[in-house]
Design a protein around this motif. Structure first.
Motif, PDB file in Angstrom:
ATOM      1  N   THR A  56     -23.808  30.284 -67.013  1.00 15.08           N
ATOM      2  CA  THR A  56     -24.132  31.250 -66.759  1.00 15.08           C
ATOM      3  C   THR A  56     -25.276  31.808 -66.938  1.00 15.08           C
ATOM      4  N   ALA A  57     -25.894  32.526 -67.462  1.00 17.78           N
ATOM      5  CA  ALA A  57     -26.710  33.528 -67.186  1.00 17.78           C
ATOM      6  C   ALA A  57     -27.233  33.182 -68.683  1.00 17.78           C
ATOM      7  N   ARG A  58     -29.042  33.019 -68.525  1.00 15.81           N
ATOM      8  CA  ARG A  58     -29.739  32.917 -69.700  1.00 15.81           C
ATOM      9  C   ARG A  58     -30.495  33.824 -70.698  1.00 15.81           C
ATOM     10  N   GLY A  59     -29.774  34.249 -71.585  1.00 16.83           N
ATOM     11  CA  GLY A  59     -30.841  34.920 -72.341  1.00 16.83           C
ATOM     12  C   GLY A  59     -29.031  36.198 -72.727  1.00 16.83           C
ATOM     13  N   GLY A  60     -29.998  37.405 -72.983  1.00 22.52           N
ATOM     14  CA  GLY A  60     -28.307  38.277 -73.400  1.00 22.52           C
ATOM     15  C   GLY A  60     -27.796  37.910 -74.615  1.00 22.52           C
ATOM     16  N   ASP A  61     -26.227  38.076 -74.927  1.00 24.79           N
ATOM     17  CA  ASP A  61     -26.246  37.809 -76.150  1.00 24.79           C
ATOM     18  C   ASP A  61     -24.330  37.339 -75.220  1.00 24.79           C
ATOM     19  N   ALA A  62     -24.069  35.740 -75.101  1.00 24.65           N
ATOM     20  CA  ALA A  62     -23.755  35.460 -74.359  1.00 24.65           C
ATOM     21  C   ALA A  62     -22.344  35.023 -74.635  1.00 24.65           C
ATOM     22  N   SER A  63     -21.925  35.050 -76.651  1.00 23.43           N
ATOM     23  CA  SER A  63     -20.973  35.151 -77.343  1.00 23.43           C
ATOM     24  C   SER A  63     -19.585  35.983 -77.232  1.00 23.43           C
ATOM     25  N   SER A  64     -20.608  37.147 -76.347  1.00 22.72           N
ATOM     26  CA  SER A  64     -19.122  38.780 -76.122  1.00 22.72           C
ATOM     27  C   SER A  64     -18.775  38.365 -74.156  1.00 22.72           C
ATOM     28  N   ARG A  65     -19.434  36.928 -73.392  1.00 20.91           N
ATOM     29  CA  ARG A  65     -19.227  36.720 -72.082  1.00 20.91           C
ATOM     30  C   ARG A  65     -17.463  35.899 -72.095  1.00 20.91           C
ATOM     31  N   ARG A  66     -16.898  36.292 -71.148  1.00 21.83           N
ATOM     32  CA  ARG A  66     -15.524  35.515 -71.033  1.00 21.83           C
ATOM     33  C   ARG A  66     -15.511  33.907 -71.232  1.00 21.83           C
ATOM     34  N   ARG A  67     -15.051  33.028 -71.368  1.00 17.40           N
ATOM     35  CA  ARG A  67     -15.315  31.855 -71.028  1.00 17.40           C
ATOM     36  C   ARG A  67     -13.727  31.350 -69.659  1.00 17.40           C
ATOM     37  N   LEU A  68     -14.288  30.515 -69.136  1.00 17.90           N
ATOM     38  CA  LEU A  68     -13.793  29.650 -67.965  1.00 17.90           C
ATOM     39  C   LEU A  68     -13.430  28.531 -67.887  1.00 17.90           C
ATOM     40  N   PHE A  69     -12.386  28.017 -68.304  1.00 16.83           N
ATOM     41  CA  PHE A  69     -12.488  26.515 -67.931  1.00 16.83           C
ATOM     42  C   PHE A  69     -11.998  25.751 -66.859  1.00 16.83           C
ATOM     43  N   VAL A  70     -12.978  24.743 -65.934  1.00 18.11           N
ATOM     44  CA  VAL A  70     -11.820  24.347 -64.376  1.00 18.11           C
ATOM     45  C   VAL A  70     -11.722  22.991 -64.771  1.00 18.11           C
ATOM     46  N   SER A  71     -10.659  22.232 -63.889  1.00 11.75           N
ATOM     47  CA  SER A  71     -10.666  21.267 -64.224  1.00 11.75           C
ATOM     48  C   SER A  71      -9.642  20.734 -63.394  1.00 11.75           C
ATOM     49  N   ARG A  72      -9.530  19.527 -62.904  1.00 10.68           N
ATOM     50  CA  ARG A  72      -8.663  18.725 -62.188  1.00 10.68           C
ATOM     51  C   ARG A  72      -8.283  17.042 -63.068  1.00 10.68           C
ATOM     52  N   PRO A  73      -7.690  17.420 -63.482  1.00 11.28           N
ATOM     53  CA  PRO A  73      -7.149  16.272 -63.898  1.00 11.28           C
ATOM     54  C   PRO A  73      -6.561  14.571 -63.850  1.00 11.28           C
ATOM     55  N   HIS A  74      -5.494  15.126 -62.761  1.00 17.33           N
ATOM     56  CA  HIS A  74      -4.731  13.723 -61.925  1.00 17.33           C
ATOM     57  C   HIS A  74      -6.223  13.633 -60.282  1.00 17.33           C
ATOM     58  N   ALA A  75      -6.021  11.910 -60.636  1.00 20.28           N
ATOM     59  CA  ALA A  75      -6.504  11.342 -59.513  1.00 20.28           C
ATOM     60  C   ALA A  75      -6.200  11.796 -58.073  1.00 20.28           C
ATOM     61  N   HIS A  76      -4.936  11.442 -58.243  1.00 21.69           N
ATOM     62  CA  HIS A  76      -4.242  12.107 -56.712  1.00 21.69           C
ATOM     63  C   HIS A  76      -4.326  13.802 -56.115  1.00 21.69           C
ATOM     64  N   GLU A  77      -4.563  14.308 -56.835  1.00 22.98           N
ATOM     65  CA  GLU A  77      -4.195  15.529 -56.394  1.00 22.98           C
ATOM     66  C   GLU A  77      -6.098  15.769 -56.180  1.00 22.98           C
ATOM     67  N   PRO A  78      -6.927  16.379 -55.088  1.00 25.38           N
ATOM     68  CA  PRO A  78      -8.015  16.251 -54.668  1.00 25.38           C
ATOM     69  C   PRO A  78      -8.532  18.001 -54.313  1.00 25.38           C
ATOM     70  N   ALA A  79      -7.193  18.682 -53.997  1.00 24.60           N
ATOM     71  CA  ALA A  79      -7.537  19.796 -53.957  1.00 24.60           C
ATOM     72  C   ALA A  79      -8.177  20.295 -55.468  1.00 24.60           C
ATOM     73  N   GLY A  80      -8.345  20.043 -56.480  1.00 26.38           N
ATOM     74  CA  GLY A  80      -8.830  20.249 -57.769  1.00 26.38           C
ATOM     75  C   GLY A  80     -10.447  20.287 -57.956  1.00 26.38           C
ATOM     76  N   THR A  81     -10.496  18.655 -57.098  1.00 28.54           N
ATOM     77  CA  THR A  81     -11.899  19.137 -57.395  1.00 28.54           C
ATOM     78  C   THR A  81     -13.078  20.223 -55.687  1.00 28.54           C
ATOM     79  N   ALA A  82     -11.895  19.747 -54.934  1.00 29.01           N
ATOM     80  CA  ALA A  82     -12.270  20.160 -53.749  1.00 29.01           C
ATOM     81  C   ALA A  82     -13.094  22.305 -54.067  1.00 29.01           C
ATOM     82  N   ALA A  83     -12.040  22.890 -54.570  1.00 30.81           N
ATOM     83  CA  ALA A  83     -12.284  24.068 -55.603  1.00 30.81           C
ATOM     84  C   ALA A  83     -13.116  24.137 -56.137  1.00 30.81           C
ATOM     85  N   GLY A  84     -13.379  23.306 -57.505  1.00 33.24           N
ATOM     86  CA  GLY A  84     -14.312  23.257 -58.128  1.00 33.24           C
ATOM     87  C   GLY A  84     -15.413  22.859 -57.636  1.00 33.24           C
ATOM     88  N   THR A  85     -15.466  22.111 -57.278  1.00 33.06           N
ATOM     89  CA  THR A  85     -16.719  21.910 -55.972  1.00 33.06           C
ATOM     90  C   THR A  85     -17.574  23.265 -55.431  1.00 33.06           C
TER      91      THR A  85
END
Length: 160
Positions: A56-85
């Motif tokens: 996120t950009a430093r400075g400004g009011d971060a509390s007004s920004r939308r939040r997004l969490f991206v993860s890949r929980p399963h070891a056998h689904e590598p597309a999520g890691t490729a997309a996340g990286t």
């Protein structure tokens, strides 16, 4: 504004998928020292590190920004890691993203707080029998047993 995700990569593109690839990427990101990136690492019981990047950009009011969490929980689904990286690399301006898509990057960092955990189970990913499983090298039944932790000896005894 051009986005880094409007065209597919070459078929020979080297995605960051395996845990050692992700470890190297995060070491490179730490060396960049960007003030817009926060890097965290958490030990996994297997001894591997679970990496997280928050952008996120430093400075400004971060509390007004939308939040997004991206993860890949399963070891056998590598597309999520490729997309996340790839998302991480684009947000950081890393590799082929350096000096490109700056307008998009600034917009994303000013409007969002994005946290990416590219592989929440690097210990399991390290044990994956293939990088990308598509059923062509390992039959579904055998892969299913591996996915639930059965060893090759049990598979052999079962005749699979």
């Amino acid at each position: 504004m051009e986005s880094p995700f409007t065209r597919p990569a070459d078929t020979g593109y080297a995605y960051h998928v395996r845990p050692d690839d992700v470890d190297r990427l995060f070491a490179e990101l730490e060396a960049m020292g960007s003030p817009d990136l926060r890097i965290d690492a958490f030990p996994q019981f297997s001894g591997r590190r679970v990496h997280a990047l928050t952008a996120t950009a430093r400075g400004g009011d971060a509390s007004s920004r939308r939040r997004l969490f991206v993860s890949r929980p399963h070891a056998h689904e590598p597309a999520g890691t490729a997309a996340g990286t790839e998302l991480i690399r684009a947000l950081a301006g890393h590799g082929e993203y350096a000096g490109r898509f700056d307008e998009w990057r600034r917009w994303a960092l000013e409007h969002f707080v994005i946290t990416v955990v590219p592989d929440a189970n690097p210990g399991g990913s390290a044990r994956a029998p293939v990088t990308f499983w598509d059923g062509s090298e390992i039959p579904n039944e055998r892969f299913f047993l591996w996915m639930f932790g059965f060893t090759i000896n049990i598979l052999t005894l079962l005749g699979i």
